[in-house]
Scaffold this motif. Structure first.
Motif, PDB file in Angstrom:
ATOM      1  N   LEU A 210      40.687  42.856  48.411  1.00 58.64           N
ATOM      2  CA  LEU A 210      42.117  43.151  48.422  1.00 58.64           C
ATOM      3  C   LEU A 210      42.847  42.317  47.378  1.00 58.64           C
ATOM      4  O   LEU A 210      42.646  41.099  47.278  1.00 58.64           O
ATOM      5  CB  LEU A 210      42.707  42.873  49.809  1.00 58.64           C
ATOM      6  N   VAL A 232      44.212  47.389  57.509  1.00 54.88           N
ATOM      7  CA  VAL A 232      43.423  47.877  56.379  1.00 54.88           C
ATOM      8  C   VAL A 232      42.123  48.504  56.877  1.00 54.88           C
ATOM      9  O   VAL A 232      41.693  49.558  56.403  1.00 54.88           O
ATOM     10  CB  VAL A 232      43.125  46.729  55.389  1.00 54.88           C
ATOM     11  N   ARG A 235      42.583  52.047  58.044  1.00 53.41           N
ATOM     12  CA  ARG A 235      42.693  53.026  56.958  1.00 53.41           C
ATOM     13  C   ARG A 235      41.342  53.274  56.291  1.00 53.41           C
ATOM     14  O   ARG A 235      41.026  54.412  55.920  1.00 53.41           O
ATOM     15  CB  ARG A 235      43.724  52.558  55.930  1.00 53.41           C
ATOM     16  N   LEU A 285      45.542  52.900  50.557  1.00 51.14           N
ATOM     17  CA  LEU A 285      46.164  51.569  50.592  1.00 51.14           C
ATOM     18  C   LEU A 285      47.498  51.522  49.853  1.00 51.14           C
ATOM     19  O   LEU A 285      48.158  50.471  49.858  1.00 51.14           O
ATOM     20  CB  LEU A 285      45.215  50.539  49.979  1.00 51.14           C
ATOM     21  N   SER A 297      52.537  44.950  51.172  1.00 44.93           N
ATOM     22  CA  SER A 297      51.787  45.827  50.273  1.00 44.93           C
ATOM     23  C   SER A 297      50.594  45.075  49.685  1.00 44.93           C
ATOM     24  O   SER A 297      50.721  43.919  49.269  1.00 44.93           O
ATOM     25  CB  SER A 297      52.673  46.343  49.132  1.00 44.93           C
ATOM     26  N   SER A 299      46.814  46.073  47.318  1.00 42.44           N
ATOM     27  CA  SER A 299      45.978  47.079  46.659  1.00 42.44           C
ATOM     28  C   SER A 299      44.545  46.577  46.734  1.00 42.44           C
ATOM     29  O   SER A 299      44.266  45.554  47.361  1.00 42.44           O
ATOM     30  CB  SER A 299      46.423  47.297  45.213  1.00 42.44           C
ATOM     31  N   ALA A 300      43.647  47.282  46.093  1.00 43.66           N
ATOM     32  CA  ALA A 300      42.243  46.883  46.141  1.00 43.66           C
ATOM     33  C   ALA A 300      41.595  47.062  44.780  1.00 43.66           C
ATOM     34  O   ALA A 300      41.949  47.948  44.009  1.00 43.66           O
ATOM     35  CB  ALA A 300      41.490  47.699  47.185  1.00 43.66           C
ATOM     36  N   ASP A 334      43.651  46.958  41.210  1.00 45.53           N
ATOM     37  CA  ASP A 334      44.141  48.236  41.742  1.00 45.53           C
ATOM     38  C   ASP A 334      43.418  49.395  41.066  1.00 45.53           C
ATOM     39  O   ASP A 334      44.036  50.352  40.600  1.00 45.53           O
ATOM     40  CB  ASP A 334      45.654  48.355  41.562  1.00 45.53           C
TER      41      ASP A 334
END
Length: 621
Positions: A210, A232, A235, A285, A297, A299-300, A334
């Motif tokens: 992440l 997370v 999802r 995500l 927020s 992202s990955a 991201d």
């Protein structure tokens, strides 16, 4: 029955010695002290009482496999009565026929060819619930009409506890996902030959980390961080379920630790399937998370690996995934990045070079080559640039772009730079002594800015000149434009001290950085080396027309301004006579490039100095 204790015989006396066999059974035989047990109806009343009162569920089975007697405990366990069990097929009662191995071992016991059998079975009670039992079968003495004793112990509670403990050991308490241990168990199993022989024979992995989670965890606390990880995980699980819809299997989602997750795709259909999964994870995500009244927020960055399962080990797959995850982060986060074997090979080579760089300096694996610097007016050899090469025992002769960056990163550029400086100055002095009637050549040595900061460059140069006997004006030090422009403090002081000593300072690759000619007037610089990209603009087509005349205008202006500042100009990458002619016409002082010579050994420079036409023969090298 022997023994002195009063009351019913314990259950152990009815069963005999402890059983240690596995499902296969063993060849051990009943010992001489085993208590004989037979049909309860044919035994003394004390045995019958003990048999009926025993808490262990038992039955006597004849050589045909039929129950001849059962105690109440067995009836209760199986939801029947002892009378109803009489005459039943024992193997059916405890599911001994479900696999060939156990069924064969059971028949061997009935025939007297195997001592005993123990196995675990899952049975269904008449009321609908299931239970786990441990079945033990031991032979009865032939003197008591033969047959076997069947005992059944309910181990459901123990199995349930073991299952709960295993679940806790193999699942993450925060996200409830499989943890690292279970993930590697599944991965290892998926890479066994039996697991992929009948499928696609491929395996895929999305390894993600992440972006931005650490900041959230550090500022808002671990409690909020844990809730975010759980959200997370939900999802990711949803993405895996959607990816597994209408397919043979659903990707395994696991938390490997911290903010690292993995999605394992067994029996992958190809790179596109795993890439689509990575893309869906990034999309899932994107929406903010509502955690404890806050909108958060993250992202990955995702490393994607997809390959044949054959020949792949868990370690190799995870190393590839970890490398690719690093690429995804380095490329901007991201995003997902696919494993590239060629890029990985370059990385492995880079690591191998980095780990052996310092020892290579000590082992003397480096050599110097020299490229001539030629006067534009007369074509005569004026000096040489010393270029270091690594004569690597595995990778061969490596040019500076393969290792200088590594040397600057780990600081080994300092001892390497000292060696280059000393070797080049010693060689220049050797040429001067060998050719006393010729104008002496100057030698140009590249200097990294870290050499100025991490060592006493002024002292190193002074000591080298003193030891080699080379005059200071015959040494030129080259620094890149970006390293010199705008630098103050120690670097500028060092350059000034070197200039005061008589050493020439040259700006290498000029025109690619600041190009601040006005600033040069405040620096102790004496030479500008024009970057080769300008000289390439001097190329002529077949009709002798310059494709880009603007380059010539720019170069001419720089040369004129440099001359007004008292600087000389050297053009790099001169490859054609047309380029040389134009550079000569606009006033360039010296040239360097393949038109004159490629980098050559010191012996080749010596040959040029001994040539009949003298140094003017350099262009024929």
């Amino acid at each position: 029955m022997s023994g002195t204790s009063e009351g019913p015989a314990p259950a152990a006396d009815l069963i005999g010695p402890a059983v240690t066999e596995s499902n296969e059974g063993s060849s051990s035989r009943t010992g001489p002290h085993d208590r004989p047990v037979s049909d309860p109806d044919a035994t003394p009343s004390s045995f019958r009482s003990a048999f009926d009162a025993a808490p262990l569920a038992m039955a006597v089975v004849d050589r045909e496999g039929l129950v001849t007697g059962a105690n109440p405990a067995l009836g209760d366990l199986l939801g029947s009565s002892p009378q109803a069990l009489a005459g039943a097929v024992a193997a059916d009662l405890v599911d001994l026929t479900s696999d060939a191995r156990t069924w064969h071992a059971y028949r061997e016991v009935l025939r007297g060819r195997q001592a005993r059998l123990r196995c675990t079975r899952r049975l269904k009670h008449p009321d609908g619930h299931c239970l786990w039992v441990q079945v033990a079968i031991a032979p009865l003495p032939a003197a008591e009409r033969g047959g076997v004793l069947l005992s059944v112990a309910d181990i459901s509670a123990r199995r349930e506890l073991q299952a709960r403990l295993r679940h806790l050991q193999n699942h993450d308490p925060v996200t409830r996902l499989p943890n690292r241990t279970l993930f590697f168990e599944r991965l290892s199993a998926a890479l066994e030959a039996e697991a992929y022989e009948e499928g696609t024979g491929r395996i895929g992995l999305c390894y993600l980390d992440l972006d931005g989670f650490k900041a959230i965890n550090d500022t808002l606390g671990h409690r909020v961080g844990d809730r975010l990880l759980a959200a997370v995980a939900e999802r990711l699980t949803r993405c895996a379920d959607e990816a597994g819809y209408a397919r043979a299997s659903t990707p395994l989602v696991a938390r490997l630790g911290g903010d690292e997750f993995a999605l394992l795709v067994e029996d992958s259909t190809g790179t596109e399937q795993v890439a689509d999964l990575a893309e869906s994870v990034l999309g899932a995500l994107q929406a903010p998370f509502d955690i404890s009244g806050r909108r958060l927020s993250v992202s990955a960055s995702i490393g994607v690996v997809e390959r044949h399962a054959a020949g792949t080990s868990p370690t190799a797959l995870m190393q590839a995934a970890d490398t690719t995850l690093y690429w995804a982060k380095a490329d901007g986060k991201d995003r997902w990045t696919l494993f590239d074997p060629e890029r990985n090979a370059h990385r492995m080579t880079r690591q191998a070079l980095a780990s052996t760089l310092r020892p290579a300096i000590e082992r003397g694996e480096f050599v110097l080559e020299y490229q001539p610097l030629v006067g534009m007016e007369d074509g005569r050899l004026r000096g040489v640039e010393a270029l270091v090469r690594w004569d690597h025992p595995q990778f061969g002769l490596l040019t500076p772009n393969r290792f200088i960056g590594l040397a600057e990163e780990d600081g080994s550029i300092v001892p390497l730079g000292r060696w280059v400086l000393a070797t080049a100055c010693r060689q220049a002095r050797g040429w001067q002594l060998a050719h006393p009637d010729e104008p002496p050549l100057f030698v140009s040595v590249n200097v990294a800015v870290r050499q100025v900061w991490d060592s006493d460059l002024v002292a190193d140069v002074a000591q080298t000149l003193a030891e080699t006997g080379l005059a200071p004006h015959l040494l030129q030090l080259e620094l890149t434009e970006s390293a010199v422009m705008g630098s103050g403090g120690r670097p500028q002081q060092a350059l000034q001290a070197l200039s005061d000593m008589g050493v020439r300072i040259a700006i290498d690759d000029f025109g690619t950085g600041y190009s601040n000619l006005a600033y040069l007037s405040r620096l102790p610089v004496s030479v500008l080396k024009l970057d080769g990209s300008f000289v390439k603009g001097f190329q002529y087509d077949g009709e002798g027309i310059a494709p880009n005349p603007a380059d010539e205008v720019v170069v001419e202006a720089m040369i004129q301004l440099a001359h007004r500042l008292g600087l000389t100009v050297t053009a790099e990458c001169v490859e054609t006579s047309a380029q040389a002619s134009r550079l000569r016409r606009i006033g360039c002082d010296t040239g360097q490039g393949w038109l004159y010579s490629r980098p050559v050994t010191a012996d080749r420079i010596s040959e040029l100095l001994r040539s009949p036409r003298g140094q003017a023969a350099v262009g024929k090298s």
